[in-house]
Structures are given as structure tokens and as C-alpha cells.
Design a protein around this motif. Structure first.
Motif, PDB file in Angstrom:
ATOM      1  N   GLY A  41      46.466  53.348  16.350  1.00 31.84           N
ATOM      2  CA  GLY A  41      46.460  52.940  14.950  1.00 31.84           C
ATOM      3  C   GLY A  41      45.964  51.530  14.727  1.00 31.84           C
ATOM      4  O   GLY A  41      45.803  51.092  13.594  1.00 31.84           O
ATOM      5  N   GLY A  42      45.728  50.806  15.792  1.00 27.85           N
ATOM      6  CA  GLY A  42      45.228  49.443  15.682  1.00 27.85           C
ATOM      7  C   GLY A  42      45.130  48.819  17.054  1.00 27.85           C
ATOM      8  O   GLY A  42      45.661  49.339  18.028  1.00 27.85           O
ATOM      9  N   VAL A  43      44.429  47.686  17.121  1.00 25.60           N
ATOM     10  CA  VAL A  43      44.289  46.972  18.374  1.00 25.60           C
ATOM     11  C   VAL A  43      44.381  45.470  18.076  1.00 25.60           C
ATOM     12  O   VAL A  43      43.879  45.003  17.055  1.00 25.60           O
ATOM     13  CB  VAL A  43      42.972  47.343  19.103  1.00 25.60           C
ATOM     14  CG1 VAL A  43      41.765  46.846  18.357  1.00 25.60           C
ATOM     15  CG2 VAL A  43      42.952  46.838  20.514  1.00 25.60           C
ATOM     16  N   THR A  44      45.051  44.745  18.963  1.00 29.97           N
ATOM     17  CA  THR A  44      45.206  43.303  18.795  1.00 29.97           C
ATOM     18  C   THR A  44      43.869  42.612  19.026  1.00 29.97           C
ATOM     19  O   THR A  44      43.152  42.928  19.971  1.00 29.97           O
ATOM     20  CB  THR A  44      46.242  42.756  19.794  1.00 29.97           C
ATOM     21  OG1 THR A  44      47.446  43.500  19.638  1.00 29.97           O
ATOM     22  CG2 THR A  44      46.520  41.289  19.551  1.00 29.97           C
ATOM     23  N   VAL A  45      43.576  41.641  18.169  1.00 23.75           N
ATOM     24  CA  VAL A  45      42.332  40.888  18.294  1.00 23.75           C
ATOM     25  C   VAL A  45      42.414  40.021  19.538  1.00 23.75           C
ATOM     26  O   VAL A  45      43.306  39.184  19.664  1.00 23.75           O
ATOM     27  CB  VAL A  45      42.085  40.013  17.044  1.00 23.75           C
ATOM     28  CG1 VAL A  45      40.892  39.101  17.243  1.00 23.75           C
ATOM     29  CG2 VAL A  45      41.897  40.888  15.823  1.00 23.75           C
ATOM     30  N   SER A  46      41.472  40.251  20.456  1.00 25.38           N
ATOM     31  CA  SER A  46      41.495  39.503  21.709  1.00 25.38           C
ATOM     32  C   SER A  46      40.150  38.874  22.029  1.00 25.38           C
ATOM     33  O   SER A  46      39.967  38.356  23.124  1.00 25.38           O
ATOM     34  CB  SER A  46      41.906  40.441  22.850  1.00 25.38           C
ATOM     35  OG  SER A  46      40.986  41.513  22.930  1.00 25.38           O
ATOM     36  N   SER A  47      39.218  38.951  21.088  1.00 23.86           N
ATOM     37  CA  SER A  47      37.906  38.345  21.316  1.00 23.86           C
ATOM     38  C   SER A  47      37.266  38.006  19.975  1.00 23.86           C
ATOM     39  O   SER A  47      37.631  38.574  18.940  1.00 23.86           O
ATOM     40  CB  SER A  47      37.006  39.297  22.108  1.00 23.86           C
ATOM     41  OG  SER A  47      36.465  40.276  21.264  1.00 23.86           O
ATOM     42  N   PRO A  48      36.307  37.084  19.985  1.00 25.03           N
ATOM     43  CA  PRO A  48      35.615  36.740  18.747  1.00 25.03           C
ATOM     44  C   PRO A  48      34.879  37.943  18.129  1.00 25.03           C
ATOM     45  O   PRO A  48      34.711  38.013  16.918  1.00 25.03           O
ATOM     46  CB  PRO A  48      34.616  35.667  19.177  1.00 25.03           C
ATOM     47  CG  PRO A  48      35.140  35.114  20.446  1.00 25.03           C
ATOM     48  CD  PRO A  48      35.893  36.220  21.098  1.00 25.03           C
ATOM     49  N   ILE A  49      34.462  38.874  18.962  1.00 22.93           N
ATOM     50  CA  ILE A  49      33.766  40.063  18.455  1.00 22.93           C
ATOM     51  C   ILE A  49      34.730  40.879  17.605  1.00 22.93           C
ATOM     52  O   ILE A  49      34.397  41.295  16.490  1.00 22.93           O
ATOM     53  CB  ILE A  49      33.199  40.899  19.618  1.00 22.93           C
ATOM     54  CG1 ILE A  49      32.123  40.097  20.353  1.00 22.93           C
ATOM     55  CG2 ILE A  49      32.628  42.214  19.111  1.00 22.93           C
ATOM     56  CD1 ILE A  49      31.669  40.719  21.657  1.00 22.93           C
ATOM     57  N   LEU A  50      35.932  41.100  18.097  1.00 24.41           N
ATOM     58  CA  LEU A  50      36.927  41.857  17.330  1.00 24.41           C
ATOM     59  C   LEU A  50      37.419  41.067  16.123  1.00 24.41           C
ATOM     60  O   LEU A  50      37.739  41.640  15.086  1.00 24.41           O
ATOM     61  CB  LEU A  50      38.104  42.241  18.216  1.00 24.41           C
ATOM     62  CG  LEU A  50      37.844  43.348  19.234  1.00 24.41           C
ATOM     63  CD1 LEU A  50      39.070  43.555  20.114  1.00 24.41           C
ATOM     64  CD2 LEU A  50      37.456  44.637  18.552  1.00 24.41           C
ATOM     65  N   LYS A  51      37.474  39.747  16.246  1.00 22.89           N
ATOM     66  CA  LYS A  51      37.938  38.910  15.138  1.00 22.89           C
ATOM     67  C   LYS A  51      37.037  39.068  13.916  1.00 22.89           C
ATOM     68  O   LYS A  51      37.502  38.997  12.782  1.00 22.89           O
ATOM     69  CB  LYS A  51      37.996  37.449  15.570  1.00 22.89           C
ATOM     70  CG  LYS A  51      38.646  36.561  14.557  1.00 22.89           C
ATOM     71  CD  LYS A  51      38.834  35.155  15.074  1.00 22.89           C
ATOM     72  CE  LYS A  51      39.570  34.338  14.035  1.00 22.89           C
ATOM     73  NZ  LYS A  51      39.942  33.042  14.529  1.00 22.89           N
ATOM     74  N   ALA A  52      35.761  39.328  14.143  1.00 17.93           N
ATOM     75  CA  ALA A  52      34.831  39.516  13.031  1.00 17.93           C
ATOM     76  C   ALA A  52      35.176  40.760  12.213  1.00 17.93           C
ATOM     77  O   ALA A  52      34.813  40.853  11.038  1.00 17.93           O
ATOM     78  CB  ALA A  52      33.402  39.621  13.558  1.00 17.93           C
ATOM     79  N   TYR A  53      35.884  41.705  12.807  1.00 19.98           N
ATOM     80  CA  TYR A  53      36.242  42.937  12.109  1.00 19.98           C
ATOM     81  C   TYR A  53      37.652  42.894  11.524  1.00 19.98           C
ATOM     82  O   TYR A  53      38.046  43.803  10.797  1.00 19.98           O
ATOM     83  CB  TYR A  53      36.094  44.135  13.056  1.00 19.98           C
ATOM     84  CG  TYR A  53      34.663  44.353  13.456  1.00 19.98           C
ATOM     85  CD1 TYR A  53      33.780  44.991  12.589  1.00 19.98           C
ATOM     86  CD2 TYR A  53      34.173  43.915  14.679  1.00 19.98           C
ATOM     87  CE1 TYR A  53      32.457  45.178  12.936  1.00 19.98           C
ATOM     88  CE2 TYR A  53      32.852  44.108  15.035  1.00 19.98           C
ATOM     89  CZ  TYR A  53      32.001  44.738  14.154  1.00 19.98           C
ATOM     90  OH  TYR A  53      30.685  44.922  14.498  1.00 19.98           O
TER      91      TYR A  53
END
Length: 138
Positions: free
Chosen positions: A105-117
């Protein structure tokens, strides 16, 4: 008898050639068509394949060039160990995260790539936010 047979063959051949000439390629002259439509007060028909008619969504930042590896998680996807994430490597990284999002249902932001989303800024990429990833990694 031979002249009648020859005449029939000539007529058949002529008919085939007429049909073939009228059905060949059936190309559309959009300039002429749009002039006629303009005279009638109708809007123009867009020409397929023209750059102005094909609206492309903006490219994500990671697709514009190589992205530097900044976390251990990204490092695992840097296959050629050059310290940069190429477009293909980022796509694999994002697809794996999509699988995780679908499961949990979700994933913790662990990189700048994911942070953009992470549009909500809560540190988690949710299923709603993952729709953008889904569109971009096709």
C-alpha cells in the motif's frame, strides 16, 4: 471468336486498372481538406504525426540524463557500478518499488528519485502517488 475473347480481356484489364488506380494508397491531402473546411466554417482536422498535434507529457527528471547514486538502495540497482543510474536502471528500481507499493500500500521514501513522487511530503509513496510512476515506467 478470337477478337471477341481479346475484347473481353481488354475490358476486364481496363476495369482492373481503373479500380486499382482509384484505390491506391488513399492518401489524404490535409491542406486541401482543411481549406475546404475553412470555407465552410468548420474547424481544421489535425494532421497526424505533426509535432504540434502530438502532446507529449514532460519527461521525468531521471529520464533527462544519468542520475547520481546517493543511497545504498540505489547502489544495488547500479548494475555497471559507474555511480550513476541510467534510465533503464531507474526504471527497474521504480518497477520494483511499484511491486512493493502494490503489496503493502506504500513504500517509505529512501532516495531522491522516490522523493520526487511523494507529493504529500509525508515520506511515503502511496498507491495514489504511484500512478505517476506507473505512467512513466511503461
Amino acid at each position: 471468336m478470337k477478337t471477341l475473347r481479346l475484347a473481353v480481356w481488354i475490358v476486364v484489364l481496363a476495369a482492373v486498372l481503373v479500380v486499382a488506380s482509384h484505390s491506391f494508397a488513399q492518401l489524404i491531402n490535409y491542406d486541401r481538406l482543411n481549406k475546404t473546411r475553412a470555407q465552410k466554417g468548420l474547424p481544421p482536422i489535425p494532421v497526424p504525426g505533426k509535432a504540434a498535434d502530438v502532446a507529449q507529457p514532460p519527461e521525468p527528471f531521471w529520464a533527462k540524463g544519468d542520475t547520481k547514486v546517493t543511497t545504498k538502495e540505489e547502489e544495488a540497482y547500479d548494475v555497471n557500478n559507474d555511480g550513476k543510474m541510467q534510465k533503464a536502471e531507474v526504471k527497474i528500481f521504480l518497477r520494483d518499488n511499484l511491486d512493493e507499493i502494490d503489496k503493502k500500500g506504500g513504500v517509505t521514501v529512501s532516495s531522491p528519485i522516490l522523493k520526487a513522487y511523494d507529493k504529500s511530503g509525508d515520506g511515503v509513496v502511496s498507491r495514489l502517488e504511484a500512478e505517476k510512476i506507473r505512467q512513466e515506467v511503461r
